[in-house]
Design an enzyme around this catalytic site. Structure first.
Site, PDB file in Angstrom:
ATOM      1  N   ALA A 177     -32.430 -12.399 -52.829  1.00 48.10           N
ATOM      2  CA  ALA A 177     -30.976 -12.385 -52.681  1.00 48.10           C
ATOM      3  C   ALA A 177     -30.705 -12.850 -51.259  1.00 48.10           C
ATOM      4  CB  ALA A 177     -30.461 -10.967 -52.888  1.00 48.10           C
ATOM      5  N   SER A 208     -34.135  -8.287 -54.518  1.00 48.38           N
ATOM      6  CA  SER A 208     -33.093  -7.283 -54.770  1.00 48.38           C
ATOM      7  C   SER A 208     -32.269  -7.609 -56.009  1.00 48.38           C
ATOM      8  CB  SER A 208     -32.134  -7.206 -53.579  1.00 48.38           C
ATOM      9  OG  SER A 208     -32.806  -6.752 -52.444  1.00 48.38           O
ATOM     10  N   TYR A 217     -38.636  -5.012 -41.876  1.00 51.55           N
ATOM     11  CA  TYR A 217     -37.730  -3.986 -41.328  1.00 51.55           C
ATOM     12  C   TYR A 217     -38.018  -2.577 -41.837  1.00 51.55           C
ATOM     13  CZ  TYR A 217     -35.085  -4.457 -45.734  1.00 51.55           C
ATOM     14  OH  TYR A 217     -34.719  -4.495 -47.050  1.00 51.55           O
ATOM     15  N   GLU A 218     -38.835  -2.459 -42.889  1.00 50.68           N
ATOM     16  CA  GLU A 218     -39.183  -1.123 -43.388  1.00 50.68           C
ATOM     17  C   GLU A 218     -40.205  -0.443 -42.478  1.00 50.68           C
ATOM     18  OE1 GLU A 218     -39.586  -0.832 -47.899  1.00 50.68           O
ATOM     19  OE2 GLU A 218     -39.566  -3.004 -47.611  1.00 50.68           O
ATOM     20  N   MET A 232     -33.884 -11.568 -45.359  1.00 53.11           N
ATOM     21  CA  MET A 232     -34.801 -10.743 -44.575  1.00 53.11           C
ATOM     22  C   MET A 232     -36.186 -10.665 -45.224  1.00 53.11           C
ATOM     23  SD  MET A 232     -32.124  -7.613 -43.990  1.00 53.11           S
ATOM     24  CE  MET A 232     -30.394  -7.954 -43.602  1.00 53.11           C
ATOM     25  N   SER A 233     -36.519 -11.674 -46.038  1.00 49.51           N
ATOM     26  CA  SER A 233     -37.810 -11.643 -46.728  1.00 49.51           C
ATOM     27  C   SER A 233     -38.370 -13.057 -46.848  1.00 49.51           C
ATOM     28  CB  SER A 233     -37.627 -11.031 -48.136  1.00 49.51           C
ATOM     29  OG  SER A 233     -36.846 -11.895 -48.946  1.00 49.51           O
ATOM     30  N   ASN A 236     -23.742 -13.327 -51.355  1.00 47.63           N
ATOM     31  CA  ASN A 236     -22.547 -13.138 -50.522  1.00 47.63           C
ATOM     32  C   ASN A 236     -22.487 -14.307 -49.546  1.00 47.63           C
ATOM     33  OD1 ASN A 236     -24.949 -11.259 -49.458  1.00 47.63           O
ATOM     34  ND2 ASN A 236     -23.901 -12.130 -47.693  1.00 47.63           N
ATOM     35  N   HIS A 271     -24.903  -3.921 -48.967  1.00 48.88           N
ATOM     36  CA  HIS A 271     -25.989  -4.087 -49.950  1.00 48.88           C
ATOM     37  C   HIS A 271     -25.482  -3.931 -51.386  1.00 48.88           C
ATOM     38  CE1 HIS A 271     -30.133  -4.372 -51.242  1.00 48.88           C
ATOM     39  NE2 HIS A 271     -30.054  -3.225 -51.884  1.00 48.88           N
ATOM     40  N   HIS A 286     -35.322  -1.983 -55.729  1.00 51.39           N
ATOM     41  CA  HIS A 286     -36.707  -2.445 -55.833  1.00 51.39           C
ATOM     42  C   HIS A 286     -37.519  -1.368 -56.557  1.00 51.39           C
ATOM     43  CE1 HIS A 286     -36.718  -5.948 -52.934  1.00 51.39           C
ATOM     44  NE2 HIS A 286     -35.554  -5.404 -52.696  1.00 51.39           N
ATOM     45  N   HIS A 320     -40.693  -5.300 -46.827  1.00 48.52           N
ATOM     46  CA  HIS A 320     -39.987  -6.015 -45.758  1.00 48.52           C
ATOM     47  C   HIS A 320     -40.482  -5.553 -44.391  1.00 48.52           C
ATOM     48  CE1 HIS A 320     -37.299  -5.796 -49.265  1.00 48.52           C
ATOM     49  NE2 HIS A 320     -36.832  -6.968 -48.895  1.00 48.52           N
TER      50      HIS A 320
END
Length: 273
Positions: free
Chosen positions: A115, A32, A87-88, A213-214, A237, A248, A63, A85
């Site tokens: 990120a 990201s 989650y997609e 998450m990746s 963050n 995000h 992306h 990902h």
């Protein structure tokens, strides 16, 4: 008849080769807000994910969703501007499919970036962390299901997910740049929700320094395929419970701020490897 994983890999690789892609050394996965590095690739050949047989398509803001081939710091690279990902809604096999294709095309090493949220209380927003190890907390594994021995062994050794010699090179590069490079363990959750403060507390107790998450599934498949791996997180963050709220936009904003340093760091590492 449905194509096997090996057939899908070969079909995707053949299509990519037909676009003029020949010699390959390094695969790059740009997370990201970090995709701009691919804009610096010389004489680029750009291929949209949507055109490649069996390739998934990026659905996340920040992306770009394309492969970029060419020379970067004197090395032949194939960069993913945007990743997939879990989650997609993709399976982990689909998420990691591009790594299989990179291996088929002749890549020997993978540089993976992301990120991430900082869990380690010593980290501050905007710092870079070299990943020294990982924790798979997604609840799944991309190697589940039948194993094709031609792609890798059934039981993959994860003793050294991230290449130690590459880490040493990255440390030397950071020292020359006077860059305060952090190091630590990356824990991968499935997403798409950010973690709760209690989950972050748990992750810290487990020994994690950054969360995202990746990356974790990609590295598992890279090791299965016999690739050498270097990983770098941009701490965008502080994780849940360490700052007021998470979004995000802040992730993209922070990568925007540190992208010059980040790009230079990766380019210098490539030159040194």
């Amino acid at each position: 008849m449905t194509a096997t994983l090996r057939e899908k890999i070969q079909q995707a690789a053949l299509f990519i080769k037909e676009q003029g892609i020949q010699t390959l050394e390094f695969g790059l996965i740009l997370g990201s807000g970090l995709g701009e590095l691919a804009d610096e690739i010389e004489n680029p050949i750009i291929i949209s994910y949507g055109d490649i047989p069996h390739f998934p398509v990026s659905t996340v803001t920040g992306h770009a969703g394309q492969l970029v081939y060419g020379k970067l710091s004197g090395k032949y690279v194939l960069a993913m501007q945007g990743r997939f990902h879990y989650y997609e809604g993709y399976s982990l096999q689909e998420v990691t499919f591009p790594i299989r294709v990179m291996k088929e095309l002749g890549v020997h090493s993978l540089i993976v970036t992301n990120a991430a949220g900082g869990i380690n209380t010593q980290f501050t927003q905007g710092e870079l962390m070299m990943i020294t190890d990982q924790i798979n907390y997604t609840g799944a594994n991309p190697l589940m299901g039948p194993n094709d021995e031609s792609l890798g062994v059934r039981f993959t050794d994860m003793s050294e997910p991230y290449d130690k010699a590459y880490q040493e090179t990255a440390r030397e590069v950071a020292a020359k740049m006077a860059l305060d490079l952090k190091e630590g363990v990356y824990i991968g959750f499935s997403g798409p929700t950010y973690e709760t403060p209690a989950e972050i507390k748990m992750a810290r107790l487990l020994g994690a320094d950054a969360v995202g998450m990746s990356t974790v599934p990609e590295v598992i498949v890279a090791k299965h395929a016999g690739l050498r791996v270097l990983g770098v997180s941009c701490i965008t963050n502080l994780a849940a419970g360490m700052q007021a709220s998470l979004n995000h936009e802040e992730v993209v904003e922070t990568t925007e701020r540190v992208k010059v340093t980040f790009k230079l760091f990766i380019k210098n590492i490539l030159a040194a490897l």
